[in-house]
Design a protein around this motif. Structure first.
Motif, PDB file in Angstrom:
ATOM      1  N   CYS A 102       0.835  -1.205   0.000  1.00  0.00           N
ATOM      2  CA  CYS A 102       0.000   0.000   0.000  1.00  0.00           C
ATOM      3  C   CYS A 102       0.869   1.253   0.000  1.00  0.00           C
ATOM      4  CB  CYS A 102      -0.928   0.013   1.214  1.00  0.00           C
ATOM      5  SG  CYS A 102      -2.066   1.414   1.216  1.00  0.00           S
ATOM      6  N   THR A 103       0.626   2.117  -0.941  1.00  0.00           N
ATOM      7  CA  THR A 103       1.424   3.339  -1.077  1.00  0.00           C
ATOM      8  C   THR A 103       0.786   4.512  -0.344  1.00  0.00           C
ATOM      9  OG1 THR A 103       0.278   3.861  -3.156  1.00  0.00           O
ATOM     10  CG2 THR A 103       2.327   2.608  -3.303  1.00  0.00           C
ATOM     11  N   PHE A 104      -0.344   4.266   0.345  1.00  0.00           N
ATOM     12  CA  PHE A 104      -1.099   5.341   0.970  1.00  0.00           C
ATOM     13  C   PHE A 104      -1.096   5.163   2.486  1.00  0.00           C
ATOM     14  CE2 PHE A 104      -5.262   6.782   2.651  1.00  0.00           C
ATOM     15  CZ  PHE A 104      -5.146   8.134   2.373  1.00  0.00           C
ATOM     16  N   GLY A 105      -1.040   6.268   3.217  1.00  0.00           N
ATOM     17  CA  GLY A 105      -1.167   6.212   4.670  1.00  0.00           C
ATOM     18  C   GLY A 105       0.167   6.085   5.389  1.00  0.00           C
ATOM     19  N   ASN A 106       0.076   6.061   6.723  1.00  0.00           N
ATOM     20  CA  ASN A 106       1.278   6.040   7.554  1.00  0.00           C
ATOM     21  C   ASN A 106       1.969   4.683   7.566  1.00  0.00           C
ATOM     22  OD1 ASN A 106       1.145   8.699   8.357  1.00  0.00           O
ATOM     23  ND2 ASN A 106      -0.059   8.274  10.190  1.00  0.00           N
ATOM     24  N   SER A 107       1.192   3.602   7.615  1.00  0.00           N
ATOM     25  CA  SER A 107       1.792   2.297   7.898  1.00  0.00           C
ATOM     26  C   SER A 107       2.409   1.630   6.683  1.00  0.00           C
ATOM     27  CB  SER A 107       0.741   1.355   8.508  1.00  0.00           C
ATOM     28  OG  SER A 107      -0.336   1.166   7.607  1.00  0.00           O
ATOM     29  N   GLN A 108       1.941   1.974   5.464  1.00  0.00           N
ATOM     30  CA  GLN A 108       2.430   1.361   4.232  1.00  0.00           C
ATOM     31  C   GLN A 108       2.597  -0.160   4.398  1.00  0.00           C
ATOM     32  OE1 GLN A 108       5.921   3.823   3.187  1.00  0.00           O
ATOM     33  NE2 GLN A 108       4.595   4.794   1.676  1.00  0.00           N
ATOM     34  N   PRO A 109       1.479  -0.846   4.619  1.00  0.00           N
ATOM     35  CA  PRO A 109       1.548  -2.285   4.903  1.00  0.00           C
ATOM     36  C   PRO A 109       1.723  -3.134   3.652  1.00  0.00           C
ATOM     37  CG  PRO A 109      -0.720  -1.579   4.831  1.00  0.00           C
ATOM     38  CD  PRO A 109       0.113  -0.327   4.658  1.00  0.00           C
ATOM     39  N   PHE A 110       2.147  -4.354   3.871  1.00  0.00           N
ATOM     40  CA  PHE A 110       2.093  -5.392   2.849  1.00  0.00           C
ATOM     41  C   PHE A 110       0.878  -6.273   3.160  1.00  0.00           C
ATOM     42  CE2 PHE A 110       6.526  -4.197   2.519  1.00  0.00           C
ATOM     43  CZ  PHE A 110       6.778  -4.290   1.148  1.00  0.00           C
ATOM     44  N   ARG A 111       0.127  -6.598   2.132  1.00  0.00           N
ATOM     45  CA  ARG A 111      -1.022  -7.490   2.259  1.00  0.00           C
ATOM     46  C   ARG A 111      -0.686  -8.809   1.569  1.00  0.00           C
ATOM     47  NH1 ARG A 111      -6.056  -5.038  -0.465  1.00  0.00           N
ATOM     48  NH2 ARG A 111      -4.883  -5.594  -2.343  1.00  0.00           N
ATOM     49  N   VAL A 112      -0.783  -9.892   2.316  1.00  0.00           N
ATOM     50  CA  VAL A 112      -0.382 -11.203   1.815  1.00  0.00           C
ATOM     51  C   VAL A 112      -1.624 -12.079   1.654  1.00  0.00           C
ATOM     52  CG1 VAL A 112       1.048 -13.239   2.227  1.00  0.00           C
ATOM     53  CG2 VAL A 112       1.831 -10.973   3.011  1.00  0.00           C
ATOM     54  N   LYS A 113      -1.813 -12.622   0.458  1.00  0.00           N
ATOM     55  CA  LYS A 113      -2.931 -13.513   0.184  1.00  0.00           C
ATOM     56  C   LYS A 113      -2.433 -14.959   0.221  1.00  0.00           C
ATOM     57  CE  LYS A 113      -6.453 -14.615  -3.323  1.00  0.00           C
ATOM     58  NZ  LYS A 113      -6.973 -14.279  -4.683  1.00  0.00           N
ATOM     59  N   VAL A 114      -2.986 -15.749   1.132  1.00  0.00           N
ATOM     60  CA  VAL A 114      -2.583 -17.144   1.297  1.00  0.00           C
ATOM     61  C   VAL A 114      -3.775 -18.041   0.966  1.00  0.00           C
ATOM     62  CG1 VAL A 114      -1.726 -18.892   2.896  1.00  0.00           C
ATOM     63  CG2 VAL A 114      -0.896 -16.535   3.060  1.00  0.00           C
ATOM     64  N   ARG A 115      -3.552 -19.028   0.121  1.00  0.00           N
ATOM     65  CA  ARG A 115      -4.621 -19.921  -0.337  1.00  0.00           C
ATOM     66  C   ARG A 115      -4.329 -21.363   0.063  1.00  0.00           C
ATOM     67  NH1 ARG A 115      -4.856 -22.720  -5.155  1.00  0.00           N
ATOM     68  NH2 ARG A 115      -3.041 -21.499  -5.878  1.00  0.00           N
ATOM     69  N   ASN A 116      -5.382 -22.053   0.490  1.00  0.00           N
ATOM     70  CA  ASN A 116      -5.289 -23.493   0.745  1.00  0.00           C
ATOM     71  C   ASN A 116      -5.495 -24.210  -0.585  1.00  0.00           C
ATOM     72  OD1 ASN A 116      -6.138 -26.258   1.323  1.00  0.00           O
ATOM     73  ND2 ASN A 116      -6.232 -25.621   3.472  1.00  0.00           N
ATOM     74  N   ILE A 117      -4.489 -24.921  -1.053  1.00  0.00           N
ATOM     75  CA  ILE A 117      -4.538 -25.508  -2.389  1.00  0.00           C
ATOM     76  C   ILE A 117      -5.502 -26.685  -2.468  1.00  0.00           C
ATOM     77  CG2 ILE A 117      -2.204 -24.754  -2.950  1.00  0.00           C
ATOM     78  CD1 ILE A 117      -1.218 -27.568  -2.412  1.00  0.00           C
TER      79      ILE A 117
END
Length: 360
Positions: A102-117
């Motif tokens: 995320c390029t917006f806001g103070n925290s600039q978090p990473f969002r991780v998508k995890v899938r059960n195969i």
């Protein structure tokens, strides 16, 4: 209105040794195999757009092959620690589908998508730079709101579970106009309670994109709840209005709906209900709240001028001299929570002494 309410960009405050000890005690502190800075080593990215081809302010990041293998394995282990027993047994069934930044806001978090195969079910979690303000906000949300929160901290890296729901700004724009009149009245009620809860525990900056609307089907109707999703502005700002969502222009439609759908007596009733619920949670979590407040009182999570301004505004608002005695934001927060608890206990004692139909 909101631009004038908020001050300059909030800094990230380090997690003190005392707060780390608290996190250890309540199993929030754990060793994880990856740091926030590790995810910053991405080699490329692409912009993410929504269904209307508008920039989401998120970018999908890519890593070189060697880094990606190491990062994927580490993120699977993080998922196991966050949602399971931390063992490697489930790793073979997991796939990291995407990593977004995320390029917006103070925290600039990473969002991780995890899938059960095995069944294609997926979930998200967030990797952020740890900030003491956010830790206090997450813990208070866990104890004082209707919702439990799952998060982990390791040194200066924070792992947060995803909070499901429809972003408030999206809901207001696209879904609220389609709601029935009874549904709008129910949402108005929830906004009153949400507004009160944020004010009591001094959670700031609840603009519409910092909370989600959660619809739940209940028999023959839909019940709507409002949940905060951003805890960056816990006990930082010096203006009391920042801790009251009703004063942000992004929430104007919600405020107008409260005015149109609820009588003044109903609004007052819902406020009392929420204060009572928070007071009961304060009593139930007494020991843990006390430990958290001890950390906050010995911590620096705001500027001195913010502390002075906020405590005087609160003193004027509730006429409680305890606010004037506060020397830092932890003590301001303690005075606010004590005020709510004392008032609840005083009313309960009067009812016990005089009976439900006397005195009150």
């Amino acid at each position: 209105m909101s631009e004038k309410l908020m001050s300059r960009k909030k800094p990230a405050f380090p997690i003190s040794d005392k707060l780390h000890e608290y996190l250890n005690e309540y199993s929030r502190n754990t060793k994880i195999p990856i740091f926030y800075e590790d995810l910053l080593r991405f080699a490329g990215s692409t912009v993410l757009y929504d269904n209307n081809d508008e920039d989401t302010l998120w970018i999908r990041v890519f890593y070189n092959e060697f880094d990606r293998q190491e990062i994927d394995l580490s993120l699977k282990r993080v998922y196991s620690s966050l949602h399971s027993d931390g063992s490697d047994r489930i790793l073979q069934f997991l796939n990291v589908d995407a990593i977004d930044f995320c390029t917006f806001g103070n925290s600039q978090p990473f969002r991780v998508k995890v899938r059960n195969i095995l069944n294609d079910n997926y979930t998200y979690f967030y990797v952020k730079k740890a900030d003491a303000s956010r830790i206090y906000g997450l813990e208070l949300e866990h104890m004082l709101s209707p919702y439990n929160l799952n998060f982990l901290v390791y040194k200066d890296t924070l792992i947060e579970e995803h909070i499901s729901g429809i972003p408030g700004d999206v809901f207001i724009k696209e879904m609220l106009p389609e709601c029935t009149e009874p549904e709008k009245a129910q949402i108005a009620k929830e906004f009153v309670k949400f507004n009160e809860r944020c004010m009591i525990r001094l959670l700031g900056d609840m603009r519409s994109y910092n909370y989600v609307i959660v619809p739940t089907h209940d028999f023959d109707h839909v019940v709507y709840r409002i949940r905060a999703i951003d805890f960056d502005q816990q006990c930082f700002e010096g203006k009391f209005k920042v801790y009251r969502p009703q004063f942000f222009k992004e929430n104007r439609i919600m405020v107008d709906m409260v005015r149109d759908k609820l009588q003044r007596s109903s609004v007052d009733q819902y406020k009392i209900e929420e204060r009572s619920i928070v007071a009961k949670r304060l009593i139930g979590y007494h020991e843990r709240i006390e430990e958290l407040l001890d950390c906050a009182k010995s911590d620096t999570i705001s500027y001195e001028e913010n502390v002075e301004n906020l405590k005087m505004e609160l003193l004027e608002f509730v006429q409680d001299i305890e606010f004037k005695k506060a020397g830092n934001m932890g003590e301001v927060l303690e005075a606010a929570l004590d005020f709510v608890k004392r008032n609840y206990e005083d009313v309960s004692m009067k009812r016990l002494l005089h009976g439900p139909n006397k005195g009150l």
